[in-house]
Design an enzyme around this catalytic site. Sequence first.
Site, PDB file in Angstrom:
ATOM      1  CG  HIS A  41     -43.895  -2.969  83.953  1.00  0.00           C
ATOM      2  ND1 HIS A  41     -42.660  -2.481  83.580  1.00  0.00           N
ATOM      3  CD2 HIS A  41     -44.743  -2.600  82.967  1.00  0.00           C
ATOM      4  CE1 HIS A  41     -42.769  -1.843  82.427  1.00  0.00           C
ATOM      5  NE2 HIS A  41     -44.031  -1.899  82.046  1.00  0.00           N
ATOM      6  CE1 TYR A  56     -37.425  -1.598  91.148  1.00  0.00           C
ATOM      7  CE2 TYR A  56     -39.669  -1.979  90.399  1.00  0.00           C
ATOM      8  CZ  TYR A  56     -38.425  -1.401  90.217  1.00  0.00           C
ATOM      9  OH  TYR A  56     -38.203  -0.613  89.107  1.00  0.00           O
ATOM     10  N   PRO A  60     -32.426   7.190  92.997  1.00  0.00           N
ATOM     11  CG  PRO A  60     -32.123   7.987  90.826  1.00  0.00           C
ATOM     12  CD  PRO A  60     -31.598   8.131  92.223  1.00  0.00           C
ATOM     13  CE  LYS A  69     -39.144   0.979  96.997  1.00  0.00           C
ATOM     14  NZ  LYS A  69     -40.294   0.436  96.278  1.00  0.00           N
ATOM     15  CE1 TYR A 110     -33.382  -0.365  88.665  1.00  0.00           C
ATOM     16  CE2 TYR A 110     -35.058  -1.759  87.649  1.00  0.00           C
ATOM     17  CZ  TYR A 110     -34.714  -0.655  88.408  1.00  0.00           C
ATOM     18  OH  TYR A 110     -35.700   0.155  88.902  1.00  0.00           O
TER      19      TYR A 110
END
Length: 405
Positions: free
Chosen positions: A72, A381, A289, A293, A197
Amino acid sequence: MRTQVAIIGAGPAGLLLSHLLHLRGITSVVLESRDRAYAEGRVRAGVLEQGTVDTLVAAGVGDRMLREGMPHHGIELRYGGRGHRIAFEELVPGRAITVYGQQEVVKDLIAARLRDGGDVRFEVTDAAVHDAATDRPYVTFGGERLDCDFVAGCDGFHGVTRPSIPAGVLSEHRRDYPFAWLGVLARVKPSSEELIYARTDRGFALHSMRSPEISRFYLQVAPDEDIANWPDDRVWAELRTRLETVPDFELATGPILDKSVTPMRAYVAEPMRYGRLFLAGDAAHIVPPTGAKGLNLAVADVRLLTDALARWYATGSADLLDSYSEACLKRVWSAQHFSWWMTTLLHTFDTDDPYGRRLQLAHLDQVTSSRAAATTLAENYVGLPFDSSGSTGTSSGTRSSVMPK
């Protein structure tokens, strides 16, 4: 029995450590309380940082991940009736994430250890660590004794290794969030090519995936939520409400395979060492979460521990062993901060706090309109690079010295 390193826990941390040590000519025995089917079937994390992907590939256990994993190059932040893409390919060129389930990583590592003659023991009972403060530690389990030079505690937050450290040795830092995640695994094609998100006044939602046919969803719920209150119809209705907030987006639905409620919390124990017992992964730290990580931090720990043990066996130098905890915690606290930041950015805290909600929306506006702010999110990220010691760094190199010389 005797081995050089006794590893307690056959999750990603313990199995990867055993494999990397094998590549360096160091023997280990892995002890796991669960059976193999449980270890290979437990659905957990699924987002692998660039450094984690590179580590698995360089260690020779990434072939299936490269075939079946889903790279991604961005994520979407959805709020206020609009979607905003954070484009990794523009902000952090050459770095991305790969969606590949933790259970698949475990399968690959178990297969590699068994192929190479590794000693991985499942359904072990009554494991206990002894004399960790001496140079002759040992582990007992099921009426047997395993002598070793070092013990690696890779047995998760509820394992036996961290509690074996005497009281007062560890400083423990905790934070409990006032909500939990309702996690849903469904047999349905993902409705988006990238993770979504979503921040709404009803709470946070996440659209993720595990394969082209399996989707993963999360809903912010009360910390004491009863899963029985969430029949499938209610789950899909709430997911639609929180995700179908932009024009032309329609959520695909299908059979739900699994549902669970996970508390949102953070924890760090320091130091990550007691004598010849070294903690790695969830045994030493957990993160909410939101920032994806947990598994990636475990891989970072294992890289450092492998190098430290290899240095000791090759030269007798304990310098990397002595700096292990400090080096790990540098990255751990960076990930804790990012996970806290993502969590506070996207979740509903106090519905009676309009001031706080406006601050949250202003922060989201900054992240989605400022290239500098978006780059900070993207860098964290996809995973901060490793420096030569395997800790957080700024160099672009990703291959560490954990590979065989």
